[in-house]
Each structure stands twice: as C-alpha cells, then as structure tokens.
Design a protein around this motif. Structure first.
Motif, PDB file in Angstrom:
ATOM      1  N   MET A  25      30.572  28.446  35.464  1.00 47.45           N
ATOM      2  CA  MET A  25      31.333  29.686  35.516  1.00 47.45           C
ATOM      3  C   MET A  25      30.496  30.784  36.155  1.00 47.45           C
ATOM      4  N   SER A  26      31.160  31.725  36.762  1.00 49.30           N
ATOM      5  CA  SER A  26      30.468  32.870  37.344  1.00 49.30           C
ATOM      6  C   SER A  26      31.374  34.082  37.255  1.00 49.30           C
ATOM      7  N   ILE A  27      30.782  35.257  37.361  1.00 48.25           N
ATOM      8  CA  ILE A  27      31.523  36.508  37.273  1.00 48.25           C
ATOM      9  C   ILE A  27      31.774  37.031  38.670  1.00 48.25           C
ATOM     10  N   PHE A  28      33.028  37.363  38.971  1.00 45.53           N
ATOM     11  CA  PHE A  28      33.383  37.866  40.286  1.00 45.53           C
ATOM     12  C   PHE A  28      33.664  39.354  40.195  1.00 45.53           C
ATOM     13  N   ALA A  29      33.020  40.130  41.050  1.00 50.16           N
ATOM     14  CA  ALA A  29      33.268  41.572  41.092  1.00 50.16           C
ATOM     15  C   ALA A  29      33.995  41.904  42.388  1.00 50.16           C
ATOM     16  N   HIS A  30      35.085  42.638  42.284  1.00 49.84           N
ATOM     17  CA  HIS A  30      35.902  42.942  43.454  1.00 49.84           C
ATOM     18  C   HIS A  30      35.346  44.105  44.272  1.00 49.84           C
ATOM     19  N   ARG A  31      34.664  45.028  43.616  1.00 47.47           N
ATOM     20  CA  ARG A  31      34.306  46.274  44.281  1.00 47.47           C
ATOM     21  C   ARG A  31      32.926  46.236  44.914  1.00 47.47           C
ATOM     22  N   LYS A  32      32.826  46.935  46.025  1.00 46.16           N
ATOM     23  CA  LYS A  32      31.520  47.131  46.646  1.00 46.16           C
ATOM     24  C   LYS A  32      30.749  48.184  45.852  1.00 46.16           C
ATOM     25  N   THR A  33      29.468  48.222  46.047  1.00 46.73           N
ATOM     26  CA  THR A  33      28.651  49.162  45.290  1.00 46.73           C
ATOM     27  C   THR A  33      28.599  50.517  45.967  1.00 46.73           C
ATOM     28  N   LEU A  34      28.216  51.516  45.214  1.00 44.59           N
ATOM     29  CA  LEU A  34      28.130  52.866  45.756  1.00 44.59           C
ATOM     30  C   LEU A  34      26.855  53.068  46.563  1.00 44.59           C
ATOM     31  N   VAL A  76      34.766  29.114  25.097  1.00 48.44           N
ATOM     32  CA  VAL A  76      34.459  28.630  26.448  1.00 48.44           C
ATOM     33  C   VAL A  76      35.710  28.541  27.315  1.00 48.44           C
ATOM     34  N   PRO A  77      36.794  27.865  26.864  1.00 49.56           N
ATOM     35  CA  PRO A  77      37.998  27.866  27.706  1.00 49.56           C
ATOM     36  C   PRO A  77      38.584  29.263  27.884  1.00 49.56           C
ATOM     37  N   GLY A  78      38.443  30.114  26.854  1.00 47.14           N
ATOM     38  CA  GLY A  78      38.952  31.470  26.967  1.00 47.14           C
ATOM     39  C   GLY A  78      38.202  32.294  28.002  1.00 47.14           C
ATOM     40  N   LEU A  79      36.868  32.173  28.009  1.00 44.53           N
ATOM     41  CA  LEU A  79      36.082  32.878  29.022  1.00 44.53           C
ATOM     42  C   LEU A  79      36.383  32.343  30.412  1.00 44.53           C
ATOM     43  N   PHE A  80      36.549  31.034  30.509  1.00 41.90           N
ATOM     44  CA  PHE A  80      36.890  30.458  31.809  1.00 41.90           C
ATOM     45  C   PHE A  80      38.212  31.039  32.310  1.00 41.90           C
ATOM     46  N   ALA A  81      39.211  31.109  31.425  1.00 43.07           N
ATOM     47  CA  ALA A  81      40.504  31.666  31.805  1.00 43.07           C
ATOM     48  C   ALA A  81      40.383  33.139  32.180  1.00 43.07           C
ATOM     49  N   LEU A  82      39.589  33.889  31.407  1.00 36.11           N
ATOM     50  CA  LEU A  82      39.399  35.314  31.678  1.00 36.11           C
ATOM     51  C   LEU A  82      38.743  35.538  33.036  1.00 36.11           C
ATOM     52  N   LEU A  83      37.676  34.799  33.314  1.00 39.28           N
ATOM     53  CA  LEU A  83      36.963  34.966  34.578  1.00 39.28           C
ATOM     54  C   LEU A  83      37.792  34.493  35.760  1.00 39.28           C
ATOM     55  N   GLU A  84      38.615  33.461  35.540  1.00 40.89           N
ATOM     56  CA  GLU A  84      39.478  32.991  36.615  1.00 40.89           C
ATOM     57  C   GLU A  84      40.555  34.030  36.923  1.00 40.89           C
ATOM     58  N   LYS A  85      41.122  34.640  35.886  1.00 46.58           N
ATOM     59  CA  LYS A  85      42.091  35.704  36.097  1.00 46.58           C
ATOM     60  C   LYS A  85      41.443  36.899  36.790  1.00 46.58           C
ATOM     61  N   GLN A  86      40.194  37.185  36.415  1.00 47.34           N
ATOM     62  CA  GLN A  86      39.473  38.284  37.059  1.00 47.34           C
ATOM     63  C   GLN A  86      39.239  37.990  38.532  1.00 47.34           C
ATOM     64  N   ARG A  87      38.915  36.757  38.842  1.00 50.63           N
ATOM     65  CA  ARG A  87      38.666  36.385  40.239  1.00 50.63           C
ATOM     66  C   ARG A  87      39.934  36.488  41.083  1.00 50.63           C
ATOM     67  N   ARG A  88      41.067  36.082  40.500  1.00 49.84           N
ATOM     68  CA  ARG A  88      42.320  36.058  41.239  1.00 49.84           C
ATOM     69  C   ARG A  88      43.041  37.401  41.260  1.00 49.84           C
ATOM     70  N   ALA A  89      42.604  38.330  40.427  1.00 49.16           N
ATOM     71  CA  ALA A  89      43.313  39.612  40.334  1.00 49.16           C
ATOM     72  C   ALA A  89      43.240  40.366  41.649  1.00 49.16           C
TER      73      ALA A  89
END
Length: 284
Positions: A1-10, A269-282
């Motif tokens: 799993m990994s965390i995806f951030a949509h925004r560029k940095t300031l 674990v499955p909950g975090l996977f679902a959360l991070l996947e939703k975050q990636r696809r948002a």
C-alpha cells in the motif's frame, strides 16, 4: 500500500509525495548529455571518458510528505466498537499502520490529539521509536475517565496551528457533522488533503447485549434495559444510527474528503486499503 497525494507542494521545503521532479538529492537516476547551463560538478567524468562526450548525472528530487494524525482522544473512544473490541485498540492499530506506510516511503508523521480538555500537538518524525511514542500518547490519553470528545475543537486547533501543507488523517468514531464542522473542514481542505477514518460505534440495542448493563460513556449514563427491549425504540435507534453514518459520508464526499468506516481490528488492513484506493481515485 502507498499514500497518494493529489496536490503539488507550495515550495521546495514542504516536499511532495512520489515526486517525479528532477533535482539534487542522494537518489541517483540516470545520465544524460551535457547541455550549456548544467553545473560542472554534475559531470560524471568516468562515464564521460568511456562515452567520449560530457555526461551529467540526474537525480530524483528528494521531497517528503507530511502526514498528520488527528486523533479524537475523548472518552467515547474508550468505548466498545461494533466488533465488541475497544475503539481505542482499533484506532491505535489503524493510525500506526498508516504511519508505518508513510515512514516506509520516506515521509514524516506528526500527531495532534484532542478532547474537551484541549488539544496538543506532537512534532513530526520518521523513526520507529518516534511512531511508538506517538501511539503511546494516544493509548495513555484515551481512558474512560478522560474528558468528553471534542472533534470540533480538534479541527479548530489544526486549522489555526498547522501551517505546513499536509495529508491529514482524522480518526474518530461516528460523529454527526454540523455547520461548524463543515466550515472548519472547508478551511482545512483549502490547504491540506484530508482523509477521514471512522471507528464504528457498537449497536447498543442488540438483544445479545441486553443481559448486562450498557453505558453511554460520553454522557456517563446507563441505558435502561427496558429501552433496549422495546422493539419500536430499537427500530428508531437503528434508523437514526444509520442516518448519521449516511449523512456524514455524504457531507464529507461533498467536501472532497475521502472517508471509510471500520468496526474491528480485522477490518483495519482491508479498510486502509479501501481508504487509500478511494483517495487515489478521487478527483481533485
């Protein structure tokens, strides 16, 4: 799993997650032909000698992401979850797992905890010992004799004090979001990315739980057995509980905040996977 951030940095000091920008760091990427304007110190002289023309080294920019754990430490988090386990244990496991994922990718993790007694911030770090200290703070603060929860105060503290653009993980139980919650969340979303993890409440009306006393730890009051034995009241209670969950998820979604609800340690674990996947696809 990994965390995806949509925004560029300031700016360069704040960093970005999984950055593909070129820059100077210790992470060597590849070689390319020298062009006017390149620094002489970047020339790989051995490769240049072998190739017959100047070659310079390219590096992957080293940029960190800031993960801030926002944990509700009010006494309701010491109550029972859907699974019959302690909400505290589930919250600690979830926060620790996500923090571990972040540090394994080179990010830094900080902690902000809060209840009606006030909020407190703990600085960011990256080592295992640092994460353990943060989780111990959560474990020590969540008690049945702790002050009541104050998610509104926690969000307000973060909105006023957290200036570095961050990914915020909010960990709390089922909360009915009001206008003031929405105002603060809009303010936070203007600068940060927010993900929301709910630890599901136990069903106080379950028949199998009617043999012993049931307490509302938030209000320190017992729920009379005759209330739980009333079929009509059970139906109204279940309807209201479901509506709270539906309304909260809808409000968060409208704000562009990814959310997920878990009810046991087995769900972490499955909950975090679902959360991070939703975050990636948002969409942003």
């Amino acid at each position: 799993m990994s965390i995806f951030a949509h925004r560029k940095t300031l700016d360069l000091l704040e960093g970005g997650y999984a950055s593909v920008h070129r820059g100077r760091s210790h992470d060597f990427d590849d070689l390319r032909a020298y062009v006017p304007g390149d620094e002489v110190k970047d020339i790989d002289w051995k490769a240049t000698a072998r190739h017959g023309e100047p070659l310079v080294k390219r590096y992957i920019a080293s940029r960190r992401h800031n993960l801030a754990l926002l944990v509700d430490t009010g006494r309701n988090m010491a109550a029972t979850a859907e699974s019959g386990e302690s909400k505290k244990d589930i919250a600690i496991m979830a926060a620790g797992a996500l923090a571990s994922i972040a540090t394994q990718h080179g990010d830094v993790v900080s902690l902000i905890v809060g209840d009606e007694g006030g909020s407190r911030s703990y600085p960011s770090g990256q080592k295992d010992e640092h994460l353990e200290r943060l989780l111990r703070v959560v474990d020590e603060r969540i008690r049945l004799d702790a002050p009541r929860s104050d998610v509104l105060g926690l969000l307000d503290t973060v909105a006023r004090q957290l200036t570095i653009r961050s990914l915020l993980l909010v960990v709390t139980d089922d909360v009915r979001l009001g206008d003031e919650h929405m105002r603060l969340l809009r303010r936070l979303r203007a600068r940060h990315e927010v993900i929301w993890l709910t630890i599901g409440d136990a069903d106080l009306m379950r028949q199998e739980g009617s043999r012993g006393p049931v307490y509302d730890v938030q209000e320190v009051a017992a729920l009379p057995a005759y209330v739980r034995s009333n079929r009509a009241l059970r139906g109204l209670f279940e309807e209201a509980a479901v509506q709270t969950v539906v309304d909260s998820e809808r409000e968060l979604r409208l704000l562009g905040i990814t959310s997920h609800r878990i009810g046991s340690q087995a769900d972490v674990v499955p909950g975090l996977f679902a959360l991070l996947e939703k975050q990636r696809r948002a969409e942003r």
